[in-house]
Design a protein around this motif. Structure first.
Motif, PDB file in Angstrom:
ATOM      1  N   VAL A 205       0.850  -1.195   0.000  1.00 51.15           N
ATOM      2  CA  VAL A 205       0.000   0.000   0.000  1.00 51.15           C
ATOM      3  C   VAL A 205       0.883   1.242   0.000  1.00 51.15           C
ATOM      4  CG1 VAL A 205      -1.689   1.321   1.358  1.00 51.15           C
ATOM      5  CG2 VAL A 205      -1.883  -1.168   1.218  1.00 51.15           C
ATOM      6  N   ARG A 206       0.527   2.227  -0.823  1.00 56.22           N
ATOM      7  CA  ARG A 206       1.225   3.515  -0.797  1.00 56.22           C
ATOM      8  C   ARG A 206       0.212   4.610  -0.451  1.00 56.22           C
ATOM      9  NH1 ARG A 206       5.597   6.729  -2.717  1.00 56.22           N
ATOM     10  NH2 ARG A 206       6.872   5.047  -1.873  1.00 56.22           N
ATOM     11  N   VAL A 207       0.511   5.310   0.618  1.00 58.51           N
ATOM     12  CA  VAL A 207      -0.327   6.436   1.034  1.00 58.51           C
ATOM     13  C   VAL A 207       0.467   7.706   0.757  1.00 58.51           C
ATOM     14  CG1 VAL A 207      -1.526   7.526   2.971  1.00 58.51           C
ATOM     15  CG2 VAL A 207      -1.319   5.034   2.886  1.00 58.51           C
ATOM     16  N   THR A 208      -0.143   8.651   0.062  1.00 56.18           N
ATOM     17  CA  THR A 208       0.549   9.919  -0.185  1.00 56.18           C
ATOM     18  C   THR A 208      -0.139  11.029   0.596  1.00 56.18           C
ATOM     19  OG1 THR A 208       1.110   9.123  -2.386  1.00 56.18           O
ATOM     20  CG2 THR A 208       1.437  11.462  -1.987  1.00 56.18           C
ATOM     21  N   LEU A 209       0.655  11.794   1.317  1.00 59.48           N
ATOM     22  CA  LEU A 209       0.122  12.916   2.094  1.00 59.48           C
ATOM     23  C   LEU A 209       0.717  14.215   1.579  1.00 59.48           C
ATOM     24  CD1 LEU A 209       0.793  10.451   4.393  1.00 59.48           C
ATOM     25  CD2 LEU A 209      -0.527  12.072   5.736  1.00 59.48           C
ATOM     26  N   GLU A 213      -2.300  16.013   5.001  1.00 61.55           N
ATOM     27  CA  GLU A 213      -3.539  15.259   4.747  1.00 61.55           C
ATOM     28  C   GLU A 213      -3.296  14.136   3.744  1.00 61.55           C
ATOM     29  OE1 GLU A 213      -6.325  15.646   6.396  1.00 61.55           O
ATOM     30  OE2 GLU A 213      -5.460  17.331   7.507  1.00 61.55           O
ATOM     31  N   VAL A 214      -4.019  13.042   3.932  1.00 68.71           N
ATOM     32  CA  VAL A 214      -3.940  11.943   2.967  1.00 68.71           C
ATOM     33  C   VAL A 214      -4.648  12.374   1.682  1.00 68.71           C
ATOM     34  CG1 VAL A 214      -4.665   9.571   2.482  1.00 68.71           C
ATOM     35  CG2 VAL A 214      -3.883  10.187   4.795  1.00 68.71           C
ATOM     36  N   VAL A 215      -3.915  12.377   0.565  1.00 66.35           N
ATOM     37  CA  VAL A 215      -4.550  12.776  -0.700  1.00 66.35           C
ATOM     38  C   VAL A 215      -4.652  11.601  -1.671  1.00 66.35           C
ATOM     39  CG1 VAL A 215      -3.865  15.198  -0.495  1.00 66.35           C
ATOM     40  CG2 VAL A 215      -2.389  13.606  -1.733  1.00 66.35           C
ATOM     41  N   SER A 216      -3.995  10.495  -1.333  1.00 65.34           N
ATOM     42  CA  SER A 216      -4.066   9.325  -2.211  1.00 65.34           C
ATOM     43  C   SER A 216      -3.703   8.087  -1.406  1.00 65.34           C
ATOM     44  CB  SER A 216      -3.088   9.517  -3.382  1.00 65.34           C
ATOM     45  OG  SER A 216      -2.800   8.288  -4.011  1.00 65.34           O
ATOM     46  N   CYS A 217      -4.454   7.004  -1.659  1.00 67.63           N
ATOM     47  CA  CYS A 217      -4.126   5.741  -1.003  1.00 67.63           C
ATOM     48  C   CYS A 217      -4.458   4.615  -1.979  1.00 67.63           C
ATOM     49  CB  CYS A 217      -4.931   5.600   0.279  1.00 67.63           C
ATOM     50  SG  CYS A 217      -4.608   4.012   1.061  1.00 67.63           S
ATOM     51  N   VAL A 218      -3.439   3.835  -2.316  1.00 65.82           N
ATOM     52  CA  VAL A 218      -3.640   2.787  -3.325  1.00 65.82           C
ATOM     53  C   VAL A 218      -2.969   1.480  -2.925  1.00 65.82           C
ATOM     54  CG1 VAL A 218      -3.875   4.334  -5.316  1.00 65.82           C
ATOM     55  CG2 VAL A 218      -1.586   3.573  -4.613  1.00 65.82           C
ATOM     56  N   ILE A 219      -3.537   0.388  -3.439  1.00 66.23           N
ATOM     57  CA  ILE A 219      -2.860  -0.908  -3.381  1.00 66.23           C
ATOM     58  C   ILE A 219      -2.068  -1.034  -4.673  1.00 66.23           C
ATOM     59  CG2 ILE A 219      -3.211  -3.404  -3.445  1.00 66.23           C
ATOM     60  CD1 ILE A 219      -5.703  -2.991  -1.740  1.00 66.23           C
ATOM     61  N   ILE A 220      -0.798  -1.402  -4.534  1.00 65.81           N
ATOM     62  CA  ILE A 220       0.080  -1.532  -5.701  1.00 65.81           C
ATOM     63  C   ILE A 220      -0.021  -2.965  -6.204  1.00 65.81           C
ATOM     64  CG2 ILE A 220       2.481  -1.398  -6.495  1.00 65.81           C
ATOM     65  CD1 ILE A 220       2.957   0.482  -4.040  1.00 65.81           C
ATOM     66  N   ASP A 221      -0.421  -3.109  -7.460  1.00 62.53           N
ATOM     67  CA  ASP A 221      -0.631  -4.445  -8.002  1.00 62.53           C
ATOM     68  C   ASP A 221       0.284  -4.664  -9.198  1.00 62.53           C
ATOM     69  OD1 ASP A 221      -1.539  -6.862  -8.819  1.00 62.53           O
ATOM     70  OD2 ASP A 221      -3.661  -6.280  -8.995  1.00 62.53           O
ATOM     71  N   GLN A 240       3.744  -1.793 -15.955  1.00 62.21           N
ATOM     72  CA  GLN A 240       2.455  -2.506 -16.009  1.00 62.21           C
ATOM     73  C   GLN A 240       1.724  -2.513 -14.661  1.00 62.21           C
ATOM     74  OE1 GLN A 240       3.883  -6.260 -17.375  1.00 62.21           O
ATOM     75  NE2 GLN A 240       4.041  -5.608 -19.511  1.00 62.21           N
ATOM     76  N   THR A 241       2.305  -1.848 -13.692  1.00 64.47           N
ATOM     77  CA  THR A 241       1.689  -1.823 -12.372  1.00 64.47           C
ATOM     78  C   THR A 241       0.324  -1.135 -12.441  1.00 64.47           C
ATOM     79  OG1 THR A 241       3.910  -1.506 -11.564  1.00 64.47           O
ATOM     80  CG2 THR A 241       2.143  -1.159  -9.977  1.00 64.47           C
ATOM     81  N   THR A 242      -0.627  -1.696 -11.717  1.00 68.67           N
ATOM     82  CA  THR A 242      -1.904  -0.986 -11.609  1.00 68.67           C
ATOM     83  C   THR A 242      -2.117  -0.596 -10.146  1.00 68.67           C
ATOM     84  OG1 THR A 242      -3.053  -3.080 -11.375  1.00 68.67           O
ATOM     85  CG2 THR A 242      -3.013  -2.128 -13.574  1.00 68.67           C
ATOM     86  N   TYR A 243      -2.942   0.403  -9.950  1.00 69.69           N
ATOM     87  CA  TYR A 243      -3.191   0.919  -8.598  1.00 69.69           C
ATOM     88  C   TYR A 243      -4.675   0.855  -8.311  1.00 69.69           C
ATOM     89  CZ  TYR A 243       1.509   2.598  -9.402  1.00 69.69           C
ATOM     90  OH  TYR A 243       2.850   2.657  -9.690  1.00 69.69           O
ATOM     91  N   ARG A 244      -4.997   0.230  -7.183  1.00 67.29           N
ATOM     92  CA  ARG A 244      -6.404   0.131  -6.790  1.00 67.29           C
ATOM     93  C   ARG A 244      -6.641   1.037  -5.608  1.00 67.29           C
ATOM     94  NH1 ARG A 244      -7.368  -5.290  -4.854  1.00 67.29           N
ATOM     95  NH2 ARG A 244      -5.218  -5.845  -5.287  1.00 67.29           N
TER      96      ARG A 244
END
Ligand SMILES: Nc1ncnc2c1ncn2[C@@H]1O[C@H](COP(=O)(O)OP(=O)(O)O)[C@@H](O)[C@H]1O
Ligand SMILES: [Mg+2]
Length: 312
Positions: A205-209, A213-221, A240-244
Motif C-alpha cells: 500500500v502507498r499512502v501519499t500525504l 492530509e492523505v490525498v491518495s491511497c492505493v494498493i500496488i498491483d 504494467q503496475t496498476t493501482y487500486r
C-alpha cells in the motif's frame, strides 16, 4: 507568484509540477539540481542565489525534489567496478556541490520560506531506523526489526522470527528473503549494519500525504506477489503496475498524518503492508515519486502540492 522547484530539470515529476503550477496561475522557477554538475554559472552572493543571471529572492516557496548526493565516480570493466583516476578530486567536488545546495535551502527555511520538504529531514539520505522509532512511539504496527552488523544477533533473530527479510538502511536495493545462502554470508555484515525484519505478507500500500492530509491511497498491483519487494517483479519496470483505490480505516489514516508530522514531512509517501484489517508500516518517503499513481488514478497530488506551496 513565483514558486521554486528544485530537482533534475529533465525529471518528469519536476516538469509535471511546473506545468500544474502554471495552470494554477503561479510562475514556476525550476532550479536544475544538476546545474553545478553541468558547469552552469550559479552563485551565492552575500546569501542571495543568482541562477541563470537572475536573483531568486522573490521566490516564495520551494518544492525540493532531490539534491544530488556526493558520489564516487566509477565505471565497469571486465565485470568489476573501478574508480576513475581523478576519483578523489571528483568526490570532493560532488561533496562541495551538495553542501552549496543544502546550505542555501536550509538558509531559505531560516528566512521563513517554505521548503517541501526541508532538506535536513530528508536529503540526501533516508532515516528508516528513526522512522521505525517514531512509528512505534505513536502506536503504529511495525514489523519486528533488528538493525545490526552482528552475525550472532542476526542468527538469533532468524531463529525467533519465522520469515526474515533484509534491506539497506537508506534504500537503494530491493528487500530480499533471508535464506540459507544469505545466512552463510553473514560475516560480510561486519562492515556495515543491515535491517533485518519480520516478513509481513499482504498487499503493498502507498499512502501519499500533502500538507499533512492523505490525498491518495492505493494498493500496488504488479500482477504477482511472489517477490518480497514488489519492485523486483518484471511488470513493475515495464510500467504494467496498476493501482487500486483503498479507503484507509480512520485510525490508520490518523497514524499516517501523525507520523508524517513527527518526521517533519509535509509531502510524504508512506509504504505499508496490508493483510486483512492489519496495516503494518514500513517507511516514510520524504521525496515520493508519485507521478505514475497520479496519472493512472487521477489523484491530483501535484495540485495539492502546488496549493500547499502557494499557501505559504
Ligand atoms: N518487513 C517486510 N515484509 C514484507 N515486505 C517488505 C518488508 N520490508 C520491505 N518489504 C518490501 O520491500 C519494499 C521496499 O521496502 P521499503 O521498506 O519500502 O524500502 P525502500 O523503498 O526504501 O527500498 C516494500 O515496499 C515491500 O514490498
Ligand atoms: Mg519503499
Amino acid at each position: 507568484m513565483r514558486l521554486g522547484i528544485f530537482g533534475g530539470a529533465n525529471e518528469p515529476q519536476v516538469q509535471a509540477v511546473a506545468q500544474v503550477a502554471r495552470a494554477m496561475g503561479a510562475e514556476p522557477v525550476v532550479v536544475d539540481a544538476f546545474a553545478l554538475q553541468n558547469g552552469e554559472p550559479i552563485s551565492n552572493l552575500d546569501g542571495e542565489l543568482i541562477y541563470r543571471g537572475q536573483s531568486l529572492s522573490d521566490v516564495k516557496a520551494f518544492y525540493l525534489r532531490s539534491i544530488p548526493p556526493p558520489y564516487l565516480p566509477y565505471f565497469e570493466k571486465d565485470g568489476e567496478l573501478r574508480l576513475y583516476a581523478e576519483w578523489h578530486t571528483q568526490y570532493m567536488q560532488s561533496r562541495e556541490r551538495s553542501v552549496f545546495y543544502l546550505a542555501w535551502l536550509q538558509g531559505l527555511i531560516r528566512r521563513g520560506l517554505k521548503v517541501v520538504n526541508p532538506p535536513h529531514m530528508a536529503m540526501p539520505l533516508q532515516y528508516k531506523p528513526y522512522q521505525m522509532q517514531v512509528l512505534r512511539e505513536l502506536g503504529a504496527e511495525v514489523p519486528r526489526t533488528l538493525i545490526s552488523n552482528d552475525p550472532a544477533a542476526v542468527r538469533a533473530f532468524a531463529r525467533d522470527v519465522r520469515e526474515v527479510i533484509f534491506k539497506p538502511l537508506t534504500g537503494g536495493a530491493d528487500a530480499q528473503l533471508l535464506g540459507e545462502a544469505a545466512l552463510t554470508r553473514l560475516d560480510a555484515l561486519r562492515a556495515s549494519p543491515v535491517i533485518f525484519q519480520e516478513r509481513v505478507r499482504g498487499d503493498d500500500v502507498r499512502v501519499t500525504l500533502v500538507g499533512g492530509e492523505v490525498v491518495s491511497c492505493v494498493i500496488i498491483d504488479t500482477g504477482s506477489n511472489t517477490n518480497v519487494d514488489f519492485r523486483s517483479h518484471p511488470g513493475y519496470s515495464k510500467g504494467q503496475t496498476t493501482y487500486r483505490e483503498l479507503e484507509l480505516p480512520a485510525p490508520v489514516a490518523a497514524l499516517c498524518r501523525e507520523s508524517a508530522r513527527a518526521c517533519g514531512l509535509s509531502l510524504c509517501g508512506i509504504d505499508l503492508k496490508r493483510a486483512g484489517d492489519r496495516f503494518v508500516f514500513l517507511e516514510l518517503n520524504a521525496s515520493p515519486i508519485y507521478l505514475e499513481i497520479e496519472r493512472k488514478t487521477g489523484h491530483r497530488i501535484s495540485e495539492h502540492l502546488v496549493r500547499t506551496l502557494m499557501a505559504a
